[in-house]
Design a protein around this motif. Structure first.
Motif, PDB file in Angstrom:
ATOM      1  N   THR A 203      17.061  -8.367  15.106  1.00  0.00           N
ATOM      2  CA  THR A 203      17.523  -7.207  14.341  1.00  0.00           C
ATOM      3  C   THR A 203      16.340  -6.307  14.002  1.00  0.00           C
ATOM      4  OG1 THR A 203      17.255  -8.266  12.174  1.00  0.00           O
ATOM      5  CG2 THR A 203      19.388  -8.568  13.312  1.00  0.00           C
ATOM      6  N   PRO A 204      16.575  -5.012  13.838  1.00  0.00           N
ATOM      7  CA  PRO A 204      15.485  -4.099  13.478  1.00  0.00           C
ATOM      8  C   PRO A 204      14.827  -4.465  12.152  1.00  0.00           C
ATOM      9  CG  PRO A 204      17.384  -2.872  14.273  1.00  0.00           C
ATOM     10  CD  PRO A 204      17.831  -4.293  14.109  1.00  0.00           C
ATOM     11  N   LEU A 205      15.625  -4.833  11.153  1.00  0.00           N
ATOM     12  CA  LEU A 205      15.053  -5.203   9.862  1.00  0.00           C
ATOM     13  C   LEU A 205      14.311  -6.530   9.961  1.00  0.00           C
ATOM     14  CD1 LEU A 205      17.847  -4.102   7.356  1.00  0.00           C
ATOM     15  CD2 LEU A 205      15.619  -3.030   7.754  1.00  0.00           C
ATOM     16  N   GLY A 206      14.777  -7.430  10.811  1.00  0.00           N
ATOM     17  CA  GLY A 206      14.063  -8.678  11.021  1.00  0.00           C
ATOM     18  C   GLY A 206      12.687  -8.443  11.622  1.00  0.00           C
ATOM     19  N   GLN A 207      12.608  -7.534  12.583  1.00  0.00           N
ATOM     20  CA  GLN A 207      11.315  -7.197  13.179  1.00  0.00           C
ATOM     21  C   GLN A 207      10.395  -6.560  12.151  1.00  0.00           C
ATOM     22  OE1 GLN A 207      10.339  -3.765  16.090  1.00  0.00           O
ATOM     23  NE2 GLN A 207      10.658  -5.541  17.424  1.00  0.00           N
ATOM     24  N   ALA A 208      10.920  -5.614  11.392  1.00  0.00           N
ATOM     25  CA  ALA A 208      10.094  -4.915  10.402  1.00  0.00           C
ATOM     26  C   ALA A 208       9.619  -5.844   9.293  1.00  0.00           C
ATOM     27  CB  ALA A 208      10.878  -3.748   9.806  1.00  0.00           C
ATOM     28  N   GLU A 209      10.378  -6.906   9.022  1.00  0.00           N
ATOM     29  CA  GLU A 209      10.052  -7.785   7.903  1.00  0.00           C
ATOM     30  C   GLU A 209       8.793  -8.605   8.144  1.00  0.00           C
ATOM     31  OE1 GLU A 209      12.648 -10.200   4.587  1.00  0.00           O
ATOM     32  OE2 GLU A 209      13.290 -10.334   6.675  1.00  0.00           O
ATOM     33  N   TRP A 210       8.298  -8.622   9.372  1.00  0.00           N
ATOM     34  CA  TRP A 210       7.045  -9.338   9.628  1.00  0.00           C
ATOM     35  C   TRP A 210       5.856  -8.691   8.941  1.00  0.00           C
ATOM     36  CZ3 TRP A 210       5.577 -13.783  12.409  1.00  0.00           C
ATOM     37  CH2 TRP A 210       6.648 -14.547  12.845  1.00  0.00           C
ATOM     38  N   ILE A 211       6.047  -7.512   8.382  1.00  0.00           N
ATOM     39  CA  ILE A 211       4.994  -6.918   7.562  1.00  0.00           C
ATOM     40  C   ILE A 211       4.666  -7.831   6.389  1.00  0.00           C
ATOM     41  CG2 ILE A 211       6.572  -5.581   6.073  1.00  0.00           C
ATOM     42  CD1 ILE A 211       4.543  -3.346   6.043  1.00  0.00           C
ATOM     43  N   LYS A 212       5.660  -8.630   5.969  1.00  0.00           N
ATOM     44  CA  LYS A 212       5.434  -9.558   4.863  1.00  0.00           C
ATOM     45  C   LYS A 212       4.449 -10.659   5.249  1.00  0.00           C
ATOM     46  CE  LYS A 212      10.002  -8.991   2.678  1.00  0.00           C
ATOM     47  NZ  LYS A 212      11.230  -9.719   2.261  1.00  0.00           N
ATOM     48  N   VAL A 213       4.463 -11.088   6.516  1.00  0.00           N
ATOM     49  CA  VAL A 213       3.520 -12.112   6.962  1.00  0.00           C
ATOM     50  C   VAL A 213       2.094 -11.575   6.880  1.00  0.00           C
ATOM     51  CG1 VAL A 213       2.777 -13.537   8.916  1.00  0.00           C
ATOM     52  CG2 VAL A 213       5.222 -13.245   8.427  1.00  0.00           C
ATOM     53  N   ILE A 214       1.912 -10.348   7.358  1.00  0.00           N
ATOM     54  CA  ILE A 214       0.569  -9.749   7.287  1.00  0.00           C
ATOM     55  C   ILE A 214       0.175  -9.518   5.839  1.00  0.00           C
ATOM     56  CG2 ILE A 214      -0.863  -7.796   7.995  1.00  0.00           C
ATOM     57  CD1 ILE A 214       0.027  -9.689  10.262  1.00  0.00           C
ATOM     58  N   GLY A 215       1.124  -9.089   5.018  1.00  0.00           N
ATOM     59  CA  GLY A 215       0.825  -8.920   3.592  1.00  0.00           C
ATOM     60  C   GLY A 215       0.414 -10.231   2.945  1.00  0.00           C
ATOM     61  N   LEU A 216       1.124 -11.305   3.264  1.00  0.00           N
ATOM     62  CA  LEU A 216       0.809 -12.617   2.714  1.00  0.00           C
ATOM     63  C   LEU A 216      -0.591 -13.053   3.098  1.00  0.00           C
ATOM     64  CD1 LEU A 216       1.809 -15.327   1.377  1.00  0.00           C
ATOM     65  CD2 LEU A 216       2.604 -15.979   3.657  1.00  0.00           C
ATOM     66  N   LEU A 217      -0.944 -12.868   4.364  1.00  0.00           N
ATOM     67  CA  LEU A 217      -2.231 -13.357   4.865  1.00  0.00           C
ATOM     68  C   LEU A 217      -3.407 -12.523   4.388  1.00  0.00           C
ATOM     69  CD1 LEU A 217      -1.209 -14.232   8.534  1.00  0.00           C
ATOM     70  CD2 LEU A 217      -1.583 -15.826   6.643  1.00  0.00           C
ATOM     71  N   THR A 218      -3.189 -11.251   4.124  1.00  0.00           N
ATOM     72  CA  THR A 218      -4.306 -10.362   3.779  1.00  0.00           C
ATOM     73  C   THR A 218      -4.426 -10.065   2.293  1.00  0.00           C
ATOM     74  OG1 THR A 218      -2.951  -8.379   4.130  1.00  0.00           O
ATOM     75  CG2 THR A 218      -4.179  -9.231   6.036  1.00  0.00           C
ATOM     76  N   GLY A 219      -3.581 -10.688   1.471  1.00  0.00           N
ATOM     77  CA  GLY A 219      -3.656 -10.413   0.041  1.00  0.00           C
ATOM     78  C   GLY A 219      -2.916  -9.163  -0.373  1.00  0.00           C
ATOM     79  N   ASN A 220      -1.919  -8.784   0.421  1.00  0.00           N
ATOM     80  CA  ASN A 220      -1.143  -7.573   0.131  1.00  0.00           C
ATOM     81  C   ASN A 220       0.354  -7.870   0.049  1.00  0.00           C
ATOM     82  OD1 ASN A 220      -3.087  -5.023   0.393  1.00  0.00           O
ATOM     83  ND2 ASN A 220      -3.704  -6.516   1.934  1.00  0.00           N
ATOM     84  N   SER A 221       0.692  -9.014  -0.532  1.00  0.00           N
ATOM     85  CA  SER A 221       2.087  -9.419  -0.601  1.00  0.00           C
ATOM     86  C   SER A 221       2.942  -8.433  -1.379  1.00  0.00           C
ATOM     87  CB  SER A 221       2.210 -10.809  -1.236  1.00  0.00           C
ATOM     88  OG  SER A 221       1.620 -11.790  -0.428  1.00  0.00           O
ATOM     89  N   ALA A 222       2.463  -8.018  -2.549  1.00  0.00           N
ATOM     90  CA  ALA A 222       3.252  -7.115  -3.383  1.00  0.00           C
ATOM     91  C   ALA A 222       3.507  -5.796  -2.658  1.00  0.00           C
ATOM     92  CB  ALA A 222       2.537  -6.860  -4.713  1.00  0.00           C
ATOM     93  N   LYS A 223       2.480  -5.267  -2.000  1.00  0.00           N
ATOM     94  CA  LYS A 223       2.651  -4.006  -1.282  1.00  0.00           C
ATOM     95  C   LYS A 223       3.597  -4.181  -0.100  1.00  0.00           C
ATOM     96  CE  LYS A 223       0.174  -0.080   0.639  1.00  0.00           C
ATOM     97  NZ  LYS A 223      -1.144   0.535   0.893  1.00  0.00           N
ATOM     98  N   ALA A 224       3.499  -5.305   0.595  1.00  0.00           N
ATOM     99  CA  ALA A 224       4.396  -5.560   1.723  1.00  0.00           C
ATOM    100  C   ALA A 224       5.851  -5.614   1.249  1.00  0.00           C
ATOM    101  CB  ALA A 224       4.011  -6.861   2.414  1.00  0.00           C
ATOM    102  N   ASN A 225       6.083  -6.258   0.107  1.00  0.00           N
ATOM    103  CA  ASN A 225       7.441  -6.317  -0.439  1.00  0.00           C
ATOM    104  C   ASN A 225       7.965  -4.933  -0.791  1.00  0.00           C
ATOM    105  OD1 ASN A 225       7.920  -9.079  -0.237  1.00  0.00           O
ATOM    106  ND2 ASN A 225       7.007  -9.528  -2.226  1.00  0.00           N
ATOM    107  N   VAL A 226       7.108  -4.121  -1.380  1.00  0.00           N
ATOM    108  CA  VAL A 226       7.512  -2.756  -1.755  1.00  0.00           C
ATOM    109  C   VAL A 226       7.823  -1.936  -0.511  1.00  0.00           C
ATOM    110  CG1 VAL A 226       6.688  -0.593  -2.759  1.00  0.00           C
ATOM    111  CG2 VAL A 226       6.290  -2.747  -3.958  1.00  0.00           C
TER     112      VAL A 226
END
Length: 388
Positions: A203-226
């Motif tokens: 799904t398109p949203l499933g693909q886009a949601e991988w931004i959360k993985v990068i946010g988690l790994l780089t210390g940008n979880s809150a920004k990735a969620n937003v």
């Protein structure tokens, strides 16, 4: 989040992950329903990661480590990958079957533009020290980093420059392990390789949601969620606008190359985009989620009377209907050619690969504007436009 002595170590790790002190926000805990009907973890709504649409990763928070599990969204039986994310000073036990990875990640190599798109969306391109192809790279800062030697080209899939990779010595290398990428050749460089499987999401949203993985790994979880929440809200609002349309135009995709027609299957995220835009994909009954190779006769049988034809390519000059005719005169047999129904994107002119994966709501608006112009009459296309 309720803080107790037991979870104080976890709290410190979360703050390291997010890079954000939530001093002014009153944040409650809630349970998120996944798109597939299952229930995600009870999570802190700002700083903790939980997938809602993506089927390729899961996150579990323990007292002082975070477990990241990655699997093939298309095939649960395929190889799985397990990482225990810790602070650099962690001295405890790692669960069996998990590889330790210190976070936050400060430098990374991206093997695909989809991976790069996550870094660009989060505003942290400086963390990308190596990339493969720059053929369709539009981002000004990334091109500047390449020019200044802050980011380096590492070769192409199957022919990576190990010396350059070792000299860069990144914290991680993001890979696409189920592609033929020649990754065995770089396993001996002793740098953690993290699968990024956003390209396999259905799904398109499933693909886009991988931004959360990068946010988690780089210390940008809150920004990735937003960022993802904004994508999700806009996407679903647009989708709701066409849920009750009475007419659903049919769309087909791809072009002839070397005697074969290359398209995507009926279970792909692109096919889902067409459906969410109020259309029907010409391979709706196809069960493939990736690329499919068809002969001309099969495409013509299924798409001769389709309303629209989606094309993405890289073309010098003005791409038009005469160009299509010159490429293959059989194209003129399709109603979409006869009635000027080609939906076109030129990768030479727009940052397709480096932005599209994290802007599915923009692509959706482009498609709705073409398929149902009365619903979004004032929309200005960003990626796709109706070829004049």
């Amino acid at each position: 989040m309720v803080f107790t002595p037991k979870n104080m170590k976890l709290t410190g790790l979360i703050l390291a992950l997010t890079g954000t002190m939530l001093m002014c926000s009153c944040v409650g805990r809630h349970t998120t329903d996944r798109h597939d009907g299952s229930e995600a973890q009870d999570i802190d709504s700002v700083s903790m990661i939980a997938p809602k649409y993506a089927q390729g990763f899961n996150v579990k928070y323990l007292d002082d480590i975070v477990l990241l599990d990655i699997n093939d969204p298309e095939n649960r039986e395929a190889e799985q990958f397990h990482f225990a994310l810790t602070g650099k000073d962690f001295s405890g036990e790692i669960p069996e079957g998990y590889s330790r990875l210190n976070i936050p990640v400060e430098s990374a190599i991206c093997m695909t533009s989809l991976q790069l798109s996550n870094f660009l969306k989060l505003g942290i391109p400086e963390k990308v020290v190596g990339i493969t192809s720059t053929r369709h790279l539009h981002n000004e800062q990334m091109n500047r980093q390449l020019k200044e030697g802050k980011t380096h080209k590492i070769g192409i899939e199957g022919n990576f420059d190990n010396e350059v990779i070792m000299a860069l010595n990144p914290d991680v290398i993001f890979i696409s392990p189920f592609k033929r990428g020649g990754y065995d050749a770089i396993r001996n460089v002793d740098i953690p390789m993290i699968p990024h499987l956003g390209y396999k999401e259905l799904t398109p949203l499933g693909q886009a949601e991988w931004i959360k993985v990068i946010g988690l790994l780089t210390g940008n979880s809150a920004k990735a969620n937003v960022e993802f929440r904004a994508i999700e809200n806009r996407y679903n609002n647009l989708k709701a606008m066409v849920d009750t349309v009475s007419s659903r135009p049919t769309v087909f995709s791809g072009e002839m190359r070397g005697g074969n027609w290359y398209a995507v299957g009926g279970k792909s995220f692109l096919a889902q985009l067409f459906r969410d835009a109020g259309g029907d994909y010409f391979l709706n009954d196809n069960k493939e989620s990736g690329g499919v190779t068809l002969d001309y006769e099969t495409v013509y049988t299924n798409a001769a009377n389709a309303d629209y034809w989606r094309i993405v390519n890289s073309f010098d000059g003005e791409f038009n209907y005469n160009v299509l005719k010159d490429q293959d005169n059989r194209y003129t047999d399709f109603d979409a050619w006869k009635n000027h129904g080609v939906i076109y994107c030129n990768m030479k002119e727009v940052p397709f690969y480096e932005k599209m994966p994290v802007e599915p709501e923009v692509v959706l608006a482009d498609f709705i504007h073409v398929l149902h112009p009365d619903i979004l009459p004032n929309h200005k296309p960003s990626y796709y436009h109706l070829l004049k």
